[in-house]
Design a protein around this motif. Structure first.
Motif, mmCIF file in Angstrom:
data_model
loop_
_atom_site.group_PDB
_atom_site.id
_atom_site.type_symbol
_atom_site.label_atom_id
_atom_site.label_comp_id
_atom_site.label_asym_id
_atom_site.label_seq_id
_atom_site.Cartn_x
_atom_site.Cartn_y
_atom_site.Cartn_z
ATOM 1 N N GLN A 9 26.598 41.935 46.799
ATOM 2 C CA GLN A 9 27.320 40.820 47.419
ATOM 3 C C GLN A 9 26.988 39.509 46.694
ATOM 4 O OE1 GLN A 9 26.136 38.936 51.207
ATOM 5 N NE2 GLN A 9 28.147 39.567 51.995
ATOM 6 N N LEU A 10 25.719 39.313 46.375
ATOM 7 C CA LEU A 10 25.327 38.092 45.660
ATOM 8 C C LEU A 10 26.027 38.011 44.318
ATOM 9 C CD1 LEU A 10 23.606 35.556 45.374
ATOM 10 C CD2 LEU A 10 21.744 37.017 44.492
ATOM 11 N N ARG A 11 26.085 39.125 43.602
ATOM 12 C CA ARG A 11 26.756 39.129 42.303
ATOM 13 C C ARG A 11 28.221 38.749 42.445
ATOM 14 N NH1 ARG A 11 30.041 41.673 39.200
ATOM 15 N NH2 ARG A 11 30.608 43.199 40.808
ATOM 16 N N ARG A 12 28.888 39.265 43.471
ATOM 17 C CA ARG A 12 30.313 38.964 43.664
ATOM 18 C C ARG A 12 30.519 37.522 44.107
ATOM 19 N NH1 ARG A 12 32.694 44.575 46.475
ATOM 20 N NH2 ARG A 12 31.886 45.985 44.861
ATOM 21 N N PHE A 13 29.615 37.002 44.926
ATOM 22 C CA PHE A 13 29.703 35.591 45.326
ATOM 23 C C PHE A 13 29.627 34.689 44.095
ATOM 24 C CE2 PHE A 13 28.207 35.489 50.060
ATOM 25 C CZ PHE A 13 29.281 36.289 50.400
ATOM 26 N N GLU A 14 28.655 34.983 43.242
ATOM 27 C CA GLU A 14 28.462 34.143 42.055
ATOM 28 C C GLU A 14 29.644 34.264 41.092
ATOM 29 O OE1 GLU A 14 24.702 35.595 40.701
ATOM 30 O OE2 GLU A 14 23.537 34.172 41.935
ATOM 31 N N GLU A 15 30.205 35.466 41.000
ATOM 32 C CA GLU A 15 31.383 35.668 40.152
ATOM 33 C C GLU A 15 32.565 34.856 40.688
ATOM 34 O OE1 GLU A 15 33.858 39.462 38.333
ATOM 35 O OE2 GLU A 15 33.205 39.538 40.415
ATOM 36 N N ARG A 16 32.725 34.841 41.998
ATOM 37 C CA ARG A 16 33.816 34.074 42.594
ATOM 38 C C ARG A 16 33.655 32.578 42.318
ATOM 39 N NH1 ARG A 16 34.934 36.914 48.566
ATOM 40 N NH2 ARG A 16 35.904 38.817 47.737
ATOM 41 N N GLN A 17 32.458 32.108 42.415
ATOM 42 C CA GLN A 17 32.230 30.685 42.167
ATOM 43 C C GLN A 17 32.512 30.313 40.720
ATOM 44 O OE1 GLN A 17 28.185 29.866 43.575
ATOM 45 N NE2 GLN A 17 29.059 28.764 45.336
ATOM 46 N N ALA A 18 32.274 31.247 39.818
ATOM 47 C CA ALA A 18 32.441 30.953 38.394
ATOM 48 C C ALA A 18 33.855 31.193 37.889
ATOM 49 C CB ALA A 18 31.456 31.820 37.585
ATOM 50 N N THR A 19 34.700 31.834 38.708
ATOM 51 C CA THR A 19 36.061 32.167 38.286
ATOM 52 C C THR A 19 37.053 31.269 39.013
ATOM 53 O OG1 THR A 19 35.355 34.477 38.027
ATOM 54 C CG2 THR A 19 37.739 34.032 38.024
ATOM 55 N N PRO A 20 37.783 30.403 38.275
ATOM 56 C CA PRO A 20 38.668 29.421 38.922
ATOM 57 C C PRO A 20 39.641 30.037 39.927
ATOM 58 C CG PRO A 20 38.439 28.919 36.602
ATOM 59 C CD PRO A 20 37.755 30.232 36.811
ATOM 60 N N TRP A 21 40.280 31.159 39.582
ATOM 61 C CA TRP A 21 41.282 31.727 40.485
ATOM 62 C C TRP A 21 40.670 32.556 41.629
ATOM 63 C CZ3 TRP A 21 40.745 33.115 35.325
ATOM 64 C CH2 TRP A 21 40.269 34.398 35.078
ATOM 65 N N LYS A 22 39.334 32.628 41.653
ATOM 66 C CA LYS A 22 38.674 33.325 42.755
ATOM 67 C C LYS A 22 37.871 32.380 43.654
ATOM 68 C CE LYS A 22 38.131 37.889 40.577
ATOM 69 N NZ LYS A 22 37.163 38.964 40.246
ATOM 70 N N GLN A 23 37.817 31.119 43.266
ATOM 71 C CA GLN A 23 36.968 30.188 43.998
ATOM 72 C C GLN A 23 37.409 30.002 45.452
ATOM 73 O OE1 GLN A 23 36.924 26.662 41.563
ATOM 74 N NE2 GLN A 23 35.471 27.533 40.088
ATOM 75 N N HIS A 24 38.707 30.196 45.715
ATOM 76 C CA HIS A 24 39.192 30.048 47.097
ATOM 77 C C HIS A 24 38.640 31.133 48.014
ATOM 78 C CE1 HIS A 24 41.937 33.142 45.576
ATOM 79 N NE2 HIS A 24 42.178 33.462 46.842
ATOM 80 N N LYS A 25 38.114 32.203 47.430
ATOM 81 C CA LYS A 25 37.605 33.315 48.228
ATOM 82 C C LYS A 25 36.186 33.084 48.749
ATOM 83 C CE LYS A 25 40.220 37.067 46.009
ATOM 84 N NZ LYS A 25 40.077 38.386 45.354
ATOM 85 N N ILE A 26 35.492 32.093 48.227
ATOM 86 C CA ILE A 26 34.107 31.865 48.617
ATOM 87 C C ILE A 26 33.999 30.553 49.386
ATOM 88 C CG2 ILE A 26 33.536 30.775 46.413
ATOM 89 C CD1 ILE A 26 31.183 33.087 48.350
#
Length: 513
Positions: free
Chosen positions: A431-448
């Motif tokens: 979960q931590l890895r996916r959270f950090e990936e979302r924060q670093a990916t512009p089109w995924k930032q809305h998910k976090i």
């Protein structure tokens, strides 16, 4: 008319003896009493409205007992803007394609309003039992469920009052005969009602048995002597006023809260979690994934049309950790379905309208009609997950929710709806890895969101809640499937496979209902 209700059981029918006195109230006395009741009722209605008390009134009784006249008088005395009367005698096509209680849940009054149900959920089982279509054990099972339903509504703050308008056999025959001679009275005697008059003993015995099972402290029955209209009106409206007074007094008293628990029921320190037994190392490589996914999607697309032809509805419930892949799995599932066959319900915090009803109300509204699919992205399990952990529900509320949810799903499954529930499980590190990936990916930032991070801090509390949820609500009729979701690919194909397997079993008659 064949009957399973034995009319020669005095210990059951004797409950009506006290309302067979045929009392008549003098006109002058009636005018004085009814004037007081009228003033009292209107004031009580406003108080109940201010206190957000939903009022549920069920009107039952014998044909010719004057239920309609009494109800019309109630409407004259109260503010009709906040009252809805529901006559659900003949089910519509829409209602026939859903579980019996769907139509009642849709009509439940909001907080501060009054909902009146003519016969309500008693009509069908009572008549079916009296007329021999429903065996006694099944009738009693239905009555026990009704008692739990009413308790659930009362526990949520509703006032539930049930009235049986009673006549002796001779009085009913005379009343119906009078109405047939004088159709201008406003009472229309149907052939069905004439037939029921002939079988008075069976109906009264069935009613006595049903009342004996469902006459509870939470939702009592009020027996009304309907021989004389003035006395009938005073009994009905006076009892309604008393019930409102008691409900207002309870709502005005600060509730006694149960002490908070640091451990959930059945959960002890150092006890292995159900989730700990899930093998999160399982995975699929991309080549196998594409092949298996296509196969399972093809199965789903094909069986969905078969289910439509046979009128078999299905429900998929998705719960899981934040970032566990619920949305991606749902997208792969609906990709295989014709857009006309399914609906996805994304559950977030309740709206103002939803807050004015029981928490299950908004989920009952979306139960699919025959042959269609409803997918819940988060669901009624919020009551025993986020509402429990975050303190949005009291200890008493979330503890009683397990039985309430089991009853809800039982009604769905008994109607023939396929209910499949998924918990998508990932490790805390994943979960931590996916959270950090979302924060670093512009089109995924809305998910976090900040809420995701706050929830993560309560991982252990949520895990205890999930353990209790699975242990107490995974049933034969509505099982939980815990999906290893560290591998998104594996979780997706397993969800579709389990869903298709359940529908196939239902179509083959192998799935219990």
């Amino acid at each position: 008319m064949k009957s399973t209700a034995n009319a020669s059981q005095p210990h059951l029918t004797s409950i009506f003896q006290k309302v067979e006195q045929q009392i008549e109230l003098p006109k002058r006395e009636y005018k004085e009493v009814i004037k007081q009741i009228r003033t009292q009722l209107l004031e009580l209605q406003f108080q109940a409205q201010e206190l957000d008390i939903p009022v549920i009134i069920l009107i039952g009784g014998l044909d010719g007992a004057g239920r309609g006249d009494a109800l019309n008088l109630m409407m004259e005395f109260l503010d009709p803007r906040y009252i809805n009367i529901h006559n659900l005698w003949s089910p519509t096509d829409e209602e026939q394609q859903r579980p019996l209680y769907w139509k009642y849940w849709r009509a439940m009054p909001a907080k501060g309003e009054i909902g009146v149900f003519f016969h309500g959920w008693y009509r069908d089982p009572l008549h079916d039992y009296a007329e021999g279509r429903l065996p006694q054990p099944d009738f009693e099972r239905k009555m026990r469920y009704v008692a739990r339903l009413e308790k659930m509504l009362v526990d949520d703050g509703a006032l539930v009052m049930k009235f049986w308008f009673h006549l002796t056999s001779e009085a009913q025959k005379e009343r119906v005969k009078e109405h047939k001679k004088n159709p201008g009275s406003g009472f229309i005697v149907t052939s069905e009602e004439v037939e029921r008059v002939k079988h008075y003993n069976q109906i009264v015995t069935a009613a006595a048995r049903g009342i004996a099972i469902t006459n509870t402290t939470e939702a009592p029955w009020f027996l009304i002597d309907a021989y004389e209209w003035r006395y009938r009106n005073v009994q009905f409206l006076g009892s309604l006023a008393e019930g409102l007074e008691e409900a207002i007094a309870r709502a005005s008293t600060p509730p006694v809260t149960s002490p908070s628990r640091t451990l959930s029921l059945g959960h002890f320190p150092n006890t292995a979690s159900i989730l700990d037994s899930v093998d999160l190392s399982a995975s699929l490589d991309n080549r196998d994934y594409q092949k298996v996914l296509k196969k399972q999607q093809h199965r789903l697309g094909k069986i969905a049309w078969k289910a439509l032809e046979e009128g078999v509805s299905s429900i998929a419930v998705f719960e899981g950790w934040d970032a566990a892949g619920k949305g991606g799995t749902i997208r792969r599932m609906v990709h295989a379905l014709d857009a006309r066959l399914f609906k996805v319900i994304s559950t977030s915090g309740p709206t103002d309208e939803e807050k004015r009803h029981h928490y299950l109300w908004r989920f009952w509204r979306h139960v699919p009609r025959a042959g269609f699919v409803t997918i819940y992205d988060r669901s009624w399990y919020g009551r025993v997950l986020v509402e429990r952990v975050e303190g949005f529900a009291s200890t008493d509320e979330w503890e009683r929710a397990y039985q309430e949810i089991n009853d809800f799903e039982y009604q769905l499954a008994r109607h023939g709806i396929v209910v499949v529930k998924f918990w998508m499980h990932i490790s805390k590190d994943e979960q931590l890895r996916r959270f950090e990936e979302r924060q670093a990916t512009p089109w995924k930032q809305h998910k976090i969101t900040d809420e995701d991070w706050r929830n993560r801090e309560k991982w252990d509390s949520y895990q205890r809640a999930v353990d209790d949820m699975v242990a107490r609500t995974s049933t034969t009729l509505a099982p939980w499937h815990i999906l290893p979701a560290n591998s998104k690919k594996l979780a997706r194909v397993e969800a579709i496979r389990h869903f298709v397997d359940a529908i196939e079993m239902r179509l083959k008659g192998e799935l219990k209902t």
